[in-house]
Design a protein around this motif. Structure first.
Motif, PDB file in Angstrom:
ATOM      1  N   GLU A 198       0.451  -2.412  -6.729  1.00  0.00           N
ATOM      2  CA  GLU A 198       1.819  -2.186  -7.210  1.00  0.00           C
ATOM      3  C   GLU A 198       2.564  -1.224  -6.284  1.00  0.00           C
ATOM      4  O   GLU A 198       3.760  -1.347  -6.088  1.00  0.00           O
ATOM      5  N   LEU A 199       1.835  -0.261  -5.758  1.00  0.00           N
ATOM      6  CA  LEU A 199       2.465   0.778  -4.930  1.00  0.00           C
ATOM      7  C   LEU A 199       2.439   0.434  -3.447  1.00  0.00           C
ATOM      8  O   LEU A 199       3.129   1.091  -2.649  1.00  0.00           O
ATOM      9  N   TYR A 200       1.662  -0.583  -3.089  1.00  0.00           N
ATOM     10  CA  TYR A 200       1.540  -0.936  -1.674  1.00  0.00           C
ATOM     11  C   TYR A 200       2.896  -1.419  -1.157  1.00  0.00           C
ATOM     12  O   TYR A 200       3.585  -2.210  -1.811  1.00  0.00           O
ATOM     13  N   GLY A 201       3.261  -0.944   0.033  1.00  0.00           N
ATOM     14  CA  GLY A 201       4.520  -1.381   0.644  1.00  0.00           C
ATOM     15  C   GLY A 201       5.753  -0.761   0.017  1.00  0.00           C
ATOM     16  O   GLY A 201       6.860  -1.276   0.178  1.00  0.00           O
ATOM     17  N   THR A 202       5.559   0.311  -0.742  1.00  0.00           N
ATOM     18  CA  THR A 202       6.715   0.999  -1.322  1.00  0.00           C
ATOM     19  C   THR A 202       6.736   2.457  -0.850  1.00  0.00           C
ATOM     20  O   THR A 202       5.692   3.007  -0.482  1.00  0.00           O
ATOM     21  N   ALA A 203       7.913   3.033  -0.843  1.00  0.00           N
ATOM     22  CA  ALA A 203       8.045   4.460  -0.511  1.00  0.00           C
ATOM     23  C   ALA A 203       9.339   4.976  -1.141  1.00  0.00           C
ATOM     24  O   ALA A 203      10.226   4.192  -1.518  1.00  0.00           O
TER      25      ALA A 203
ATOM     26  N   PRO B 223       5.198   7.196   6.337  1.00  0.00           N
ATOM     27  CA  PRO B 223       6.287   8.168   6.151  1.00  0.00           C
ATOM     28  C   PRO B 223       6.796   8.754   7.473  1.00  0.00           C
ATOM     29  O   PRO B 223       8.007   8.900   7.665  1.00  0.00           O
ATOM     30  N   GLU B 224       5.881   9.091   8.393  1.00  0.00           N
ATOM     31  CA  GLU B 224       6.317   9.756   9.629  1.00  0.00           C
ATOM     32  C   GLU B 224       7.200   8.833  10.476  1.00  0.00           C
ATOM     33  O   GLU B 224       8.122   9.286  11.166  1.00  0.00           O
TER      34      GLU B 224
END
Lengths: 302, 262
Positions: free
Chosen positions: A59-64, A137-138
């Motif tokens: 569910e969280l993969y590929g999200t930011a 993120p970086e």
């Protein structure tokens, strides 16, 4: 069942050398069924735990989430536009959504409690990012550096790690319980074999004196335990599946897509079949070993 | 009703052929080899006094012999020693040329004991029948444990049951039989494989005189075909009727009081 030869000669039907004994067979069957029931629940709980962790991670993969701090209210629109335009040229392609003030307030209110007003807090600009693959993120922060903004990007890696740890912890705990249940079942089958050997001591003595080998006697107990453990396993697994199906009905009723993905599937059934086989092999193996290793009763001489 | 020879010939096909015949004791071949040898054998149960002390005894293959002596003197214990049901406290027992008291690893010992037990049959005084099995299955037991298929022996077991007069009780269980019927069942089971060594402990103790004569004729016929037969009895009439070696147990040892043909 009588054969044609028995019918012709009027012979009695073949009999097992170790006949059923209700007083020893029924308690063993009940215990083995309970153990198989617990093993089924442990197996399904372990698989649910592992699947839950994986699903949460997916569910969280590929999200930011991207937060931009220190933006004056009068500059918000222009900053939103600049950030959105900048991220449109990022590789991999991103879907960018700006979270409205109302949405952020709604999400924060449960955490803040009734005594603090969310509107008094200095909110950052909050963007949700989605990509087809994992977002680093970086890379986002470096990409936005020319805008000279105070940014923070979170790809939820910490949460994903937590979910992975939680899922694996559930899986390992359930697996350990499953192993303990299987081991206990095998030990019970072993004790039951010893008990039956004591009950049939005089019969076994006669069988040995008639020239029976240890493998022959072990085979008698293997067949006996095989039948009992197979019946126990089927009864226990049936009970476990009823519980699992009730749980399944409950999570389907919830209607949540994540929960629905946790419902029973074909791989669970395959694992249950494997569990039944392992259960039977463990019980019959120990039973055969005990019968094979048991000393033949002889008179004590000095 | 089938004759003794017919019954014995029927049983011959169930003789264990998988194990070697060390002494070739079948009828007409090498009849003088020793089937049994006791070398300074002593026996005592627990801490009780010795039943046998330094017993030396040899028995030639193919003999018919009676063991005699008063009750409690050790006839049954001697048969149990021979049938490997008990181990001697001291000394060596050789059966079919093998030292059965020699310690080896457990697997070899098991195999040796199993091979020897398939060549020895013992009819005990308490019959040793399995209560959960009917008479047919009790008699067929030695064939069953040797791995024979039911179809291959069913008719022969039925014939033997007919011969010992147990056909009508084929499906009966031991608990419903008279002592005589139990004894006949035990004897039928003992001879079904035509063993090389047949041991019988008071085999005629519970049957009527007619049946006793028939059973003994069967033992004699088995012996004529090469089986060594040892019968423990305190019935002096039997000793007089048959030409056999007679051994008496006294003073914790054994002595020959009459030889075959004497």
């Amino acid at each position: 069942m009588s054969t044609p030869l028995e019918n012709i000669l009027g012979l009695p039907a073949a009999q097992p050398l170790l006949p059923k004994r209700k007083e020893t067979d029924r308690p063993l069957l009940a215990v083995l069924a309970i153990m198989a029931f617990l093993a089924t629940l442990a197996l399904l709980a372990g698989r649910q735990g592992l699947r839950l962790g994986t699903e949460w991670q997916n569910e969280l993969y590929g999200t930011a989430s991207l937060q931009v701090f220190g933006v004056a209210p009068e500059n918000q629109d222009i900053i939103i536009t600049r950030v959105t335009e900048r991220l449109e040229s990022f590789t991999p392609p991103l879907r960018v959504n700006i979270l409205s003030q109302a949405d952020m307030t709604a999400r924060l209110e449960p955490w803040l409690g009734p005594n603090t007003s969310a509107e008094e807090l200095p909110f950052p600009l909050f963007f949700s990012l989605e990509a087809e693959r994992d977002i680093r993120p970086e890379q986002i922060e470096n990409w936005l550096a020319p805008l000279n903004l105070n940014t923070l990007v979170d790809n939820h890696a910490a949460w994903r790690n937590e979910f992975e740890t939680l899922g694996h912890a559930l899986y390992r705990t359930a697996s350990l319980i499953l192993i303990l249940v299987l081991a206990a079942s095998a030990v019970i089958a072993g004790f039951a074999t010893q008990s039956v050997m004591s009950a049939f001591a005089s019969t076994l003595k006669i069988i040995y004196r008639s020239g029976a080998s240890r493998p022959f006697v072990a085979k008698l107990f293997i067949i006996r335990t095989l039948k009992l453990s197979a019946r126990g396993a089927l009864i226990g697994v049936f009970g476990g599946l009823i519980i699992a199906l009730l749980w399944n009905g409950f999570i389907l009723e919830k209607g949540d897509s994540l929960m629905q993905r946790l419902s029973l599937n074909l791989s669970d059934i395959v694992w249950i079949v494997i569990l039944i086989l392992v259960f039977i092999i463990a019980c019959t193996g120990v039973s055969g070993l005990i019968a094979w290793r048991a000393p033949q009763k002889k008179h004590k001489t000095r | 009703m089938a004759s003794d020879s017919f019954i014995c010939s029927k049983m011959q096909k169930h003789t264990n052929k998988s194990t070697p015949d060390p002494l070739s004791i079948r009828a007409g071949t090498k009849i003088n080899a020793e089937i049994l040898q006791f070398d300074r054998v002593s026996l005592r149960y627990g801490r009780n006094t010795e039943i046998f002390t330094d017993l030396n005894w040899q028995l030639t293959a193919g003999r018919l012999c009676f063991l005699t002596g008063p009750s409690g003197i050790g006839k049954t214990s001697l048969l149990r020693l021979i049938s490997l049901d008990v181990a001697p406290s001291r000394g060596h027992v050789h059966l079919f040329g093998q030292d059965v008291t020699q310690k080896t690893d457990r697997q070899s010992q098991d195999k040796k004991t199993q091979n020897l037990q398939r060549q020895i049959s013992l009819v005990t005084q308490d019959f040793d029948l399995i209560d959960d099995l009917n008479i047919f299955e009790n008699i067929a037991l030695p064939l069953r444990v040797s791995g024979a298929q039911r179809d291959s022996y069913a008719s022969d077991v039925a014939d033997l049951m007919n011969w010992v007069g147990l056909s009508p009780r084929m499906s009966a269980y031991p608990s419903t039989l008279s002592a005589g019927e139990k004894q006949r069942t035990a004897i039928a089971r003992a001879i079904i494989t035509r063993p090389k060594l047949l041991l019988a402990d008071e085999p005629t103790g519970n049957v009527d005189p007619d049946m006793a004569q028939r059973l003994l004729r069967l033992f004699v016929e088995m012996n004529r075909l090469g089986t060594t037969v040892i019968i423990a009895t305190h019935n002096q009439n039997l000793l007089k009727q048959y030409d056999a070696d007679v051994f008496a147990i006294r003073d914790r040892t054994i002595s020959k009081i009459r030889g075959q043909g004497e």
